[in-house]
Design a protein around this motif. Structure first.
Motif, PDB file in Angstrom:
ATOM      1  N   ARG A  27       0.834  -1.193   0.000  1.00  0.00           N
ATOM      2  CA  ARG A  27       0.000   0.000   0.000  1.00  0.00           C
ATOM      3  C   ARG A  27       0.868   1.242   0.000  1.00  0.00           C
ATOM      4  O   ARG A  27       1.933   1.283   0.612  1.00  0.00           O
ATOM      5  CB  ARG A  27      -0.923   0.014   1.219  1.00  0.00           C
TER       6      ARG A  27
ATOM      7  N   TYR B  27      -5.860  10.514  -0.460  1.00  0.00           N
ATOM      8  CA  TYR B  27      -5.893  10.500   1.006  1.00  0.00           C
ATOM      9  C   TYR B  27      -7.243  10.019   1.531  1.00  0.00           C
ATOM     10  O   TYR B  27      -7.317   9.100   2.352  1.00  0.00           O
ATOM     11  CB  TYR B  27      -5.577  11.899   1.540  1.00  0.00           C
TER      12      TYR B  27
ATOM     13  N   ARG C 234      -9.837   8.779  -0.293  1.00  0.00           N
ATOM     14  CA  ARG C 234     -10.487   7.761  -1.145  1.00  0.00           C
ATOM     15  C   ARG C 234     -11.853   8.252  -1.647  1.00  0.00           C
ATOM     16  O   ARG C 234     -12.715   7.469  -2.007  1.00  0.00           O
ATOM     17  CB  ARG C 234     -10.689   6.442  -0.408  1.00  0.00           C
TER      18      ARG C 234
ATOM     19  N   LYS D 127      -5.514   2.389  -5.981  1.00  0.00           N
ATOM     20  CA  LYS D 127      -6.672   3.024  -5.356  1.00  0.00           C
ATOM     21  C   LYS D 127      -7.800   3.208  -6.363  1.00  0.00           C
ATOM     22  O   LYS D 127      -8.958   2.925  -6.076  1.00  0.00           O
ATOM     23  CB  LYS D 127      -6.265   4.362  -4.741  1.00  0.00           C
TER      24      LYS D 127
ATOM     25  N   GLU E 192       0.468   5.454   0.709  1.00  0.00           N
ATOM     26  CA  GLU E 192      -0.412   6.504   1.198  1.00  0.00           C
ATOM     27  C   GLU E 192       0.106   7.868   0.761  1.00  0.00           C
ATOM     28  O   GLU E 192       1.311   8.066   0.554  1.00  0.00           O
ATOM     29  CB  GLU E 192      -0.514   6.441   2.725  1.00  0.00           C
ATOM     30  N   THR E 193      -0.808   8.824   0.600  1.00  0.00           N
ATOM     31  CA  THR E 193      -0.442  10.186   0.216  1.00  0.00           C
ATOM     32  C   THR E 193      -1.080  11.158   1.194  1.00  0.00           C
ATOM     33  O   THR E 193      -2.130  10.885   1.768  1.00  0.00           O
ATOM     34  CB  THR E 193      -0.920  10.506  -1.215  1.00  0.00           C
ATOM     35  N   ARG E 194      -0.457  12.311   1.361  1.00  0.00           N
ATOM     36  CA  ARG E 194      -0.980  13.319   2.284  1.00  0.00           C
ATOM     37  C   ARG E 194      -2.211  13.998   1.659  1.00  0.00           C
ATOM     38  O   ARG E 194      -2.428  13.932   0.447  1.00  0.00           O
ATOM     39  CB  ARG E 194       0.096  14.339   2.623  1.00  0.00           C
TER      40      ARG E 194
ATOM     41  N   THR F 222      -9.310   2.485   5.207  1.00  0.00           N
ATOM     42  CA  THR F 222      -9.275   3.486   6.281  1.00  0.00           C
ATOM     43  C   THR F 222     -10.270   3.195   7.397  1.00  0.00           C
ATOM     44  O   THR F 222     -10.202   3.818   8.456  1.00  0.00           O
ATOM     45  CB  THR F 222      -9.590   4.881   5.710  1.00  0.00           C
TER      46      THR F 222
END
Length: 399
Positions: free
Chosen positions: A114, A152, A154, A233, A116-118, A276
């Motif tokens: 996975r 971030y 979704r 994603k 993740e992005t800010r 999440t």
């Protein structure tokens, strides 16, 4: 039951000798009543018991929908939940029911790391291509769904489109920007032809999309070829687009189909995301604060390539090339933009396509659903369909 005790009971029974249940109870540490029950013929609980489920009544419907090519279990669950029975229980139980009945083979999933992005940093986009559905009258609709997902939160935007040209890409991106209220720092694209071309074996980004990115203030990133997991994603979002497949034979018009996709989109954004464990709409409240502002209205309109701006008349019609075309009555009195693509006229309001017509030599061109909506305040509900049908035929004959 202890095997040794059971064997001793069998011997006593064969010899027609009554056991001393109290002595056996002390010897084996088993309640004397339990021993007597087994001696009298009890064989224990059956290995399997027949379980009844409220989903049994929908087994044929589930089987029918799963037989539609490309349909997933979650899509059928969402269809039944929305259209048949809102109290069918959780998706987990629904999935177990399908597997236990052998309605759909279980597939092994491969894991991927996975990333993740800010907030506000990245969105991923993709096309769900050439989806084919029939309406209630057997008419086939082949369409595309543009999928735009903020990394971030979704948060998803699904945009209906009839084709996948570069202009369609611009229109869909603008719609997604307007729905989310801003632009991310970068967008991750697949290697679609409207974005890249191959020159001497190397990928090069199209100059027009470069200019579009500059004008809207985002960077272009390209996914690695033949590595769909690099934009996992939005690939995951495409599973939700497949929720539309069970609506085969369940709608009438293109407008109704667009509304089905809108409701699926809403359902996706308000349901818990597996990654999440929160609905995307909640995390989106934070992420939207980090999105960059949209450019000026002039810049946005320059990419829609509209032929002209007009105001909708009281009869819910607009004028184009000496003919009149309808829009939903909700837009009466508002300004709309007209754009001709080949033999198709598209009508936009605030960047969103609200109507589409084939260019015609008829003077008046009403879409049936627009005309019925226009009649609602004037006639009884049970008369709308017959009056609309009769008047539309008269328009065709006289005009």
């Amino acid at each position: 039951m202890n095997e040794k005790l059971q064997a001793q009971l069998n011997i006593l029974k064969v010899n027609n000798t009554k056991p001393n249940f109290s002595a056996l109870s002390r010897e084996y540490g088993v309640d004397r009543r339990t021993i007597k029950k087994y001696y009298d013929g009890y064989e224990g609980k059956p290995v399997t018991r027949a379980h009844h489920s409220k989903l049994d009544q929908y087994e044929d419907l589930i089987r029918q929908k799963l037989n539609i090519k490309g349909t997933k279990m979650r899509a059928v669950y969402e269809y039944i939940l929305a259209n048949v029975d809102p109290n069918i229980g959780t998706y987990s139980n629904f999935r177990k029911f399908i597997i236990s009945r052998g309605l759909r083979p279980k597939k092994k999933a491969n894991g991927n790391p996975r990333f993740e992005t800010r907030p506000g940093h990245q969105a991923q986009v993709d096309w769900k291509e050439d989806i084919s559905l029939r309406n209630r009258y057997g008419e086939e609709f082949i369409f595309q769904v543009f999928s735009y997902k903020l990394g971030y939160s979704r948060y998803d935007c699904f945009v209906y489109s009839s084709s996948r040209t570069q202009q369609d890409l611009f229109d869909c991106l603008i719609t997604a920007f307007q729905q989310t209220g801003g632009v991310p720092e970068e967008i991750l694209f697949d290697n679609m032809g409207s974005i890249v071309s191959i020159v001497r074996g190397k990928r090069r980004i199209n100059n027009r999309i470069k200019q579009f990115a500059d004008d809207f203030g985002f960077r272009i990133r390209l996914a690695k070829p033949r590595r769909p997991e690099t934009k996992g994603k939005v690939e995951s979002a495409n599973k939700f687009v497949e929720w539309v497949l069970p609506y085969n034979d369940e709608f009438e018009t293109e407008s109704e189909l667009v509304e089905i996709i809108r409701k699926i989109n809403e359902r996706v954004n308000t349901s818990n995301c597996q990654a999440t464990n929160m609905p995307p709409i909640l995390l989106f409240q934070k992420e939207k604060e980090y999105l960059r502002p949209l450019p000026s209205r002039h810049v946005i309109d320059s990419y829609h390539e509209h032929d002209r701006i007009v105001r909708v008349h009281k009869d819910s019609l607009v004028v184009f090339d000496s003919a009149r075309y309808s829009v939903p009555p909700a837009y009466i009195g508002k300004e709309v933009a007209l754009k001709r693509q080949g033999n198709i006229l598209r009508i936009y309001h605030d960047g969103i396509c609200i109507a589409k017509h084939e260019i015609s030599n008829r003077r008046i061109n009403y879409a049936e659903d627009h005309y019925r909506e226009l009649l609602k305040p004037l006639v009884n509900t049970d008369q709308i369909d017959s009056i609309a049908e009769e008047n539309l035929k008269l328009f065709d004959t006289l005009l």
